[in-house]
Design a protein around this motif. Structure first.
Motif, PDB file in Angstrom:
ATOM      1  N   ALA A   1       0.830  -1.206   0.000  1.00  0.00           N
ATOM      2  CA  ALA A   1       0.000   0.000   0.000  1.00  0.00           C
ATOM      3  C   ALA A   1       0.866   1.258   0.000  1.00  0.00           C
ATOM      4  N   LEU A   2       1.914   1.267   0.795  1.00  0.00           N
ATOM      5  CA  LEU A   2       2.800   2.433   0.825  1.00  0.00           C
ATOM      6  C   LEU A   2       3.522   2.626  -0.508  1.00  0.00           C
ATOM      7  N   ALA A   3       3.938   1.534  -1.124  1.00  0.00           N
ATOM      8  CA  ALA A   3       4.616   1.635  -2.424  1.00  0.00           C
ATOM      9  C   ALA A   3       3.672   2.165  -3.500  1.00  0.00           C
ATOM     10  N   ILE A   4       2.434   1.693  -3.511  1.00  0.00           N
ATOM     11  CA  ILE A   4       1.457   2.176  -4.494  1.00  0.00           C
ATOM     12  C   ILE A   4       1.146   3.644  -4.245  1.00  0.00           C
ATOM     13  N   GLY A   5       0.997   4.029  -2.988  1.00  0.00           N
ATOM     14  CA  GLY A   5       0.760   5.437  -2.670  1.00  0.00           C
ATOM     15  C   GLY A   5       1.893   6.331  -3.136  1.00  0.00           C
ATOM     16  N   PHE A   6       3.128   5.877  -2.943  1.00  0.00           N
ATOM     17  CA  PHE A   6       4.281   6.654  -3.395  1.00  0.00           C
ATOM     18  C   PHE A   6       4.322   6.749  -4.913  1.00  0.00           C
ATOM     19  N   LEU A   7       4.010   5.643  -5.582  1.00  0.00           N
ATOM     20  CA  LEU A   7       3.992   5.642  -7.045  1.00  0.00           C
ATOM     21  C   LEU A   7       2.946   6.624  -7.577  1.00  0.00           C
TER      22      LEU A   7
ATOM     23  N   THR B   1       0.958  16.917 -12.887  1.00  0.00           N
ATOM     24  CA  THR B   1       0.331  18.203 -12.569  1.00  0.00           C
ATOM     25  C   THR B   1       1.320  19.281 -12.160  1.00  0.00           C
ATOM     26  N   ALA B   2       2.523  18.892 -11.787  1.00  0.00           N
ATOM     27  CA  ALA B   2       3.539  19.827 -11.281  1.00  0.00           C
ATOM     28  C   ALA B   2       3.010  20.632 -10.100  1.00  0.00           C
ATOM     29  N   SER B   3       2.161  19.996  -9.302  1.00  0.00           N
ATOM     30  CA  SER B   3       1.594  20.642  -8.129  1.00  0.00           C
ATOM     31  C   SER B   3       1.591  19.642  -6.975  1.00  0.00           C
ATOM     32  N   ALA B   4       1.956  20.109  -5.800  1.00  0.00           N
ATOM     33  CA  ALA B   4       2.084  19.209  -4.659  1.00  0.00           C
ATOM     34  C   ALA B   4       0.732  18.770  -4.094  1.00  0.00           C
ATOM     35  N   ALA B   5      -0.236  19.668  -4.053  1.00  0.00           N
ATOM     36  CA  ALA B   5      -1.506  19.354  -3.393  1.00  0.00           C
ATOM     37  C   ALA B   5      -2.228  18.152  -4.003  1.00  0.00           C
ATOM     38  N   PRO B   6      -2.478  18.135  -5.312  1.00  0.00           N
ATOM     39  CA  PRO B   6      -3.157  16.958  -5.856  1.00  0.00           C
ATOM     40  C   PRO B   6      -2.305  15.693  -5.771  1.00  0.00           C
ATOM     41  N   ALA B   7      -0.993  15.843  -5.851  1.00  0.00           N
ATOM     42  CA  ALA B   7      -0.122  14.675  -5.771  1.00  0.00           C
ATOM     43  C   ALA B   7      -0.195  14.038  -4.389  1.00  0.00           C
ATOM     44  N   VAL B   8      -0.116  14.851  -3.356  1.00  0.00           N
ATOM     45  CA  VAL B   8      -0.163  14.336  -1.987  1.00  0.00           C
ATOM     46  C   VAL B   8      -1.526  13.737  -1.682  1.00  0.00           C
ATOM     47  N   LEU B   9      -2.580  14.426  -2.066  1.00  0.00           N
ATOM     48  CA  LEU B   9      -3.922  13.906  -1.796  1.00  0.00           C
ATOM     49  C   LEU B   9      -4.200  12.619  -2.566  1.00  0.00           C
ATOM     50  N   SER B  10      -3.780  12.547  -3.804  1.00  0.00           N
ATOM     51  CA  SER B  10      -3.984  11.331  -4.593  1.00  0.00           C
ATOM     52  C   SER B  10      -3.162  10.166  -4.046  1.00  0.00           C
ATOM     53  N   GLY B  11      -1.928  10.432  -3.698  1.00  0.00           N
ATOM     54  CA  GLY B  11      -1.083   9.380  -3.133  1.00  0.00           C
ATOM     55  C   GLY B  11      -1.620   8.866  -1.813  1.00  0.00           C
TER      56      GLY B  11
ATOM     57  N   ALA C   1      -4.766   9.004  -0.805  1.00  0.00           N
ATOM     58  CA  ALA C   1      -6.018   8.288  -1.073  1.00  0.00           C
ATOM     59  C   ALA C   1      -5.746   6.888  -1.615  1.00  0.00           C
ATOM     60  N   ALA C   2      -4.800   6.770  -2.528  1.00  0.00           N
ATOM     61  CA  ALA C   2      -4.479   5.463  -3.105  1.00  0.00           C
ATOM     62  C   ALA C   2      -3.904   4.530  -2.041  1.00  0.00           C
ATOM     63  N   ALA C   3      -2.990   5.039  -1.230  1.00  0.00           N
ATOM     64  CA  ALA C   3      -2.389   4.211  -0.183  1.00  0.00           C
ATOM     65  C   ALA C   3      -3.435   3.766   0.830  1.00  0.00           C
ATOM     66  N   THR C   4      -4.319   4.664   1.209  1.00  0.00           N
ATOM     67  CA  THR C   4      -5.362   4.328   2.174  1.00  0.00           C
ATOM     68  C   THR C   4      -6.313   3.284   1.613  1.00  0.00           C
ATOM     69  N   LEU C   5      -6.715   3.460   0.373  1.00  0.00           N
ATOM     70  CA  LEU C   5      -7.640   2.510  -0.248  1.00  0.00           C
ATOM     71  C   LEU C   5      -7.019   1.117  -0.337  1.00  0.00           C
ATOM     72  N   VAL C   6      -5.787   1.041  -0.799  1.00  0.00           N
ATOM     73  CA  VAL C   6      -5.111  -0.256  -0.920  1.00  0.00           C
ATOM     74  C   VAL C   6      -4.904  -0.874   0.464  1.00  0.00           C
ATOM     75  N   TRP C   7      -4.512  -0.068   1.434  1.00  0.00           N
ATOM     76  CA  TRP C   7      -4.272  -0.536   2.802  1.00  0.00           C
ATOM     77  C   TRP C   7      -5.545  -1.150   3.383  1.00  0.00           C
ATOM     78  N   VAL C   8      -6.679  -0.456   3.223  1.00  0.00           N
ATOM     79  CA  VAL C   8      -7.939  -0.926   3.782  1.00  0.00           C
ATOM     80  C   VAL C   8      -8.433  -2.185   3.062  1.00  0.00           C
ATOM     81  N   VAL C   9      -8.381  -2.176   1.734  1.00  0.00           N
ATOM     82  CA  VAL C   9      -8.882  -3.329   0.976  1.00  0.00           C
ATOM     83  C   VAL C   9      -8.030  -4.563   1.241  1.00  0.00           C
ATOM     84  N   LEU C  10      -6.716  -4.423   1.152  1.00  0.00           N
ATOM     85  CA  LEU C  10      -5.859  -5.579   1.390  1.00  0.00           C
ATOM     86  C   LEU C  10      -5.884  -5.990   2.855  1.00  0.00           C
TER      87      LEU C  10
END
Length: 76
Positions: free
Chosen positions: A32-38, A47-57, A59-68
């Motif tokens: 989950a952490l690796a997918i979030g970082f990716l 996007t060359a912007s930190a806000a959407p990158a951090v929020l997307s990462g 969200a992805a890490a949390t989703l994978v962590w919870v599902v797995l």
């Protein structure tokens, strides 16, 4: 079965742990952490912007962590 299904069944079916600083971590948490970082890197480059990158990462890490994590607990 899809690739995500294969990954989920592989990670959830094994009870392998990885020692990090002497603390055992289940492999699904590291996946989950690796997918979030990716996702963080890909969205950051796109996007060359930190806000959407951090929020997307996060969200992805949390989703994978919870599902797995749910799949892992249901098998064990």
């Amino acid at each position: 079965m899809t690739t995500a299904g294969d990954l989920r069944s592989t990670v959830a079916s094994t009870d392998s742990k990885v020692l990090i600083a002497g603390v055992p971590w289940p492999t699904y948490k590291l996946v989950a952490l690796a997918i979030g970082f990716l996702v963080l890197v890909i969205v950051g480059l796109a996007t060359a912007s930190a806000a959407p990158a951090v929020l997307s990462g996060a969200a992805a890490a949390t989703l994978v962590w919870v599902v797995l994590g749910a799949a892992h607990s249901s098998h064990g």
